[in-house]
Write a protein that holds these residues in place. Structure first.
Motif, mmCIF file in Angstrom:
data_model
loop_
_atom_site.group_PDB
_atom_site.id
_atom_site.type_symbol
_atom_site.label_atom_id
_atom_site.label_comp_id
_atom_site.label_asym_id
_atom_site.label_seq_id
_atom_site.Cartn_x
_atom_site.Cartn_y
_atom_site.Cartn_z
ATOM 1 N N ALA A 269 0.814 -1.217 0.000
ATOM 2 C CA ALA A 269 0.000 0.000 0.000
ATOM 3 C C ALA A 269 0.847 1.267 0.000
ATOM 4 O O ALA A 269 0.405 2.319 -0.482
ATOM 5 N N LYS A 270 2.073 1.200 0.515
ATOM 6 C CA LYS A 270 2.882 2.402 0.698
ATOM 7 C C LYS A 270 4.040 2.518 -0.282
ATOM 8 O O LYS A 270 4.547 3.620 -0.509
ATOM 9 N N GLY A 271 4.479 1.392 -0.833
ATOM 10 C CA GLY A 271 5.572 1.444 -1.786
ATOM 11 C C GLY A 271 6.871 1.878 -1.149
ATOM 12 O O GLY A 271 7.182 1.525 -0.010
ATOM 13 N N LEU A 272 7.648 2.668 -1.887
ATOM 14 C CA LEU A 272 8.940 3.135 -1.396
ATOM 15 C C LEU A 272 8.746 4.248 -0.376
ATOM 16 O O LEU A 272 8.194 5.303 -0.698
ATOM 17 N N GLU A 273 9.206 4.012 0.841
ATOM 18 C CA GLU A 273 9.084 4.992 1.917
ATOM 19 C C GLU A 273 10.458 5.588 2.221
ATOM 20 O O GLU A 273 11.492 5.061 1.795
ATOM 21 N N PRO A 274 10.507 6.699 2.966
ATOM 22 C CA PRO A 274 11.784 7.406 3.160
ATOM 23 C C PRO A 274 12.925 6.531 3.661
ATOM 24 O O PRO A 274 14.032 6.588 3.122
ATOM 25 N N ASP B 181 6.686 0.750 -11.512
ATOM 26 C CA ASP B 181 7.055 2.039 -12.099
ATOM 27 C C ASP B 181 7.704 2.944 -11.066
ATOM 28 O O ASP B 181 8.669 3.658 -11.362
ATOM 29 N N GLU B 182 7.216 2.903 -9.823
ATOM 30 C CA GLU B 182 7.797 3.730 -8.765
ATOM 31 C C GLU B 182 9.231 3.310 -8.473
ATOM 32 O O GLU B 182 10.116 4.149 -8.271
ATOM 33 N N ILE B 183 9.491 2.009 -8.450
ATOM 34 C CA ILE B 183 10.851 1.522 -8.203
ATOM 35 C C ILE B 183 11.802 2.053 -9.266
ATOM 36 O O ILE B 183 12.895 2.542 -8.963
ATOM 37 N N GLU B 184 11.373 1.969 -10.513
ATOM 38 C CA GLU B 184 12.260 2.396 -11.602
ATOM 39 C C GLU B 184 12.442 3.906 -11.624
ATOM 40 O O GLU B 184 13.552 4.405 -11.837
ATOM 41 N N GLN B 185 11.370 4.648 -11.387
ATOM 42 C CA GLN B 185 11.443 6.101 -11.484
ATOM 43 C C GLN B 185 12.164 6.739 -10.304
ATOM 44 O O GLN B 185 12.922 7.705 -10.483
ATOM 45 N N ARG B 186 11.971 6.207 -9.102
ATOM 46 C CA ARG B 186 12.504 6.875 -7.918
ATOM 47 C C ARG B 186 13.912 6.444 -7.554
ATOM 48 O O ARG B 186 14.682 7.238 -6.991
ATOM 49 N N ILE B 187 14.279 5.209 -7.845
ATOM 50 C CA ILE B 187 15.630 4.772 -7.467
ATOM 51 C C ILE B 187 16.448 4.273 -8.648
ATOM 52 O O ILE B 187 17.591 3.834 -8.470
ATOM 53 N N GLY B 188 15.880 4.329 -9.842
ATOM 54 C CA GLY B 188 16.650 3.967 -11.023
ATOM 55 C C GLY B 188 17.025 2.501 -11.102
ATOM 56 O O GLY B 188 18.021 2.139 -11.748
#
Length: 541
Positions: free
Chosen positions: A125-130, A165-172
């Motif tokens: 539900a939260k994906g990549l968190e700080p 998509d979040e994994i690829e966009q936020r951490i490359g």
């Protein structure tokens, strides 16, 4: 003949072959992503325990074996890292459970110096968190390959393609799913393997305390059983094939991509697939670079890196243990090693394997294994032990602290216990202890990455060392490295204080805030106020 000489000529199993059977990995995540629950689920599926439990279990569910401290059980969070050795399918898994809370990230950093791979756990539900992002950056800096496990798919969450998509966009990091969920988050039906298309239907067990029951269905059976959910999963798989999201081993080991698996640790869904992936894909121990960058082959004479110190794990013994990652060679209990920092001999009569707070004597160990050496008062985090020709691995740097407090014993008659406890916690790396000639030995300054570390110190001082303390917080938020030439002038400036060296011999200047630091640097360009670094990552502005 000495024990060390005997062990050098002993014809035991080949260290290269034994290293190939081992996988040494850490589980990293943001708090509440289910890290300790996943640790227990992995142990359950490997038949290392009979019943899994959550931190706040109900009924017959037990507390997690990796969360062994009283504070961890009371608060429901991991405060310190824990080691678990698991034998599974002819392999030895050395699992290091790490604290998820940002306040204990320095402990996690030390653990990542001792592993060959990491499982990055994401909440569906939260994906990549700080905190997940910070820990991933540490993995990137240390070149630790990452396997991603999307957890809690049995609860409402986000779309799987959105998470990728979040994994690829936020951490490359290019995600390459190895399996795919049938059913949206919250309606978890089963998993389709990629490639091959085998479908495993999952069935919850009561309370999730035992292994989830699995049933393999062919495509026709799955289509009848799952209906529209099966059709949707098929469409998503076709999209993944079109964009080329296929696993590549070289890309994974290089840190450019991450294999992704879906599951739910609490009911033990998808955990077996994660275990198989660790065996098949995670790298085995290999040559480790020494402090000069020269690789130390796994077949070289014994060498090991101390990555964790821990006292009082067993209240009945009150001993001090050093956790050592075996980097090369064959370890034999009783061998006499050399402590690289001092050149002195170190006897290993009392060596143990650990499983959370449980431990038993271990006679031999190989590259990748974690051994606990008892009564290791001479050792510190980052030290090297070796046999044969000298080798020394790079030390593990300390993080830049951001919180500071003066500690004083509430009972002046227990000063010896106070000093013993403070020194022990400093050795373990629970807190950084800064000495000051001005403040004196009875009022050391404690420096922390996060404020929860002070709670741990206060609790352990009162309950383990019987020396309750009071803390007076200081109005500083910046620590900078300085030198003896700059120290007097810095100490005389308003909003700054220089403390004598901590355990790694760094001379630190404490400064109120970043604005005051900028003024000091602008008005005093000749004074040394260097940032503190950790593994190439600047931890403080």
């Amino acid at each position: 003949m000495t024990v060390a000489a005997e062990s050098a000529t002993h014809k035991g199993p080949d260290p290269v072959a034994e290293a190939a059977r081992r996988r040494t990995f850490a589980v990293i995540s943001h708090p509440d992503a289910g890290k300790s629950t996943l640790t227990e689920a992995l142990a359950l599926h490997a038949a290392a325990i009979a019943s899994a439990g959550a931190v706040h279990g109900k009924g017959e569910r037990r507390g997690v074996v990796s969360d062994w401290m009283e504070m961890e059980r009371a608060r429901g969070i991991s405060i310190t890292s824990a080691a678990l050795r698991i034998d599974y399918d002819g392999h030895v898994l050395n699992l290091l459970d790490t604290p998820g809370h940002a306040d204990f990230s320095e402990d996690t950093y030390r653990v990542l110096a001792a592993v060959d791979c990491a499982i990055m756990l994401l909440d569906s539900a939260k994906g990549l968190e700080p905190q997940t992002l910070k820990l991933f950056e540490v993995c990137r800096a240390r070149r630790v390959p990452v396997i991603t496990f999307v957890n809690k798919w049995d609860r409402p969450g986000r779309e799987p393609l959105e998470l990728l998509d979040e994994i690829e966009q936020r951490i490359g990091l290019r995600p390459t799913p190895l399996n795919w969920p049938v059913g949206i988050a919250g309606d978890f039906r089963g998993l389709i393997e990629r490639p091959g298309g085998a479908y495993t239907k999952l069935e919850r067990t009561p309370g999730g305390a035992t292994r989830a029951r699995e049933e393999t269905l062919n495509a026709q059976q799955a289509a009848r059983a799952e209906g529209p959910a099966w059709a949707q999963a098929g469409e998503e798989l076709e999209l993944l094939a079109e964009i080329g999201a296929d696993y590549d081993q070289a890309s994974f080991l290089a840190g450019a991509s991450s294999p992704v698996l879906f599951g739910a640790a609490l009911p033990n869904f998808g955990v077996a697939a994660l275990l198989r992936t660790l065996i098949a894909l995670a790298p085995a121990p290999s040559a480790q670079p020494d402090a000069g960058g020269r690789p130390r082959p796994v077949q070289a004479p014994f060498s090991g890196l101390v990555f964790k110190m821990q006292a009082n794990m067993d209240k009945a013994h009150r001993d001090r243990m050093a956790f050592v990652r075996v980097c090369s060679g064959r370890f034999e209990r009783g061998m006499v090693l050399t402590h690289a920092a001092t050149g002195r001999p170190f006897a290993t009569k009392y060596s143990q394997a650990v499983f959370g707070s449980q431990r038993h004597t271990i006679d031999t160990a190989y590259p990748g294994d974690v051994i606990a050496l008892v009564n290791a008062a001479a050792l510190r985090v980052g030290d090297t032990l070796y046999a044969g020709p000298k080798v020394e691995f790079a030390p593990i740097p300390s993080f830049a602290p951001e919180h500071f407090a003066v500690a004083r014993a509430t009972d002046a008659g227990r000063h010896k216990q106070f000093r013993r406890g403070i020194d022990q916690l400093d050795t373990e790396g629970v807190i950084q202890v800064l000495s000051s000639e001005v403040r004196g030995d009875q009022a050391p300054v404690l420096a922390a990455v996060g404020p929860l570390q002070f709670d741990v110190v206060a609790h352990r001082m009162a309950h383990e060392f019987r020396a309750p303390i009071e803390l007076a917080h200081l109005d500083y938020s910046i620590a900078r490295r300085t030198d003896a030439a700059s120290a007097p002038a810095l100490h005389a400036l308003p909003g700054a204080e220089v403390l004598t060296r901590r355990s790694d011999h760094a001379l630190l200047a404490l400064i109120h805030n970043k604005w005051r630091l900028r003024v000091i640097q602008r008005d005093n360009p000749d004074l040394t106020t260097a940032p503190l670094l950790a593994g190439g990552l600047e931890t403080q502005d």
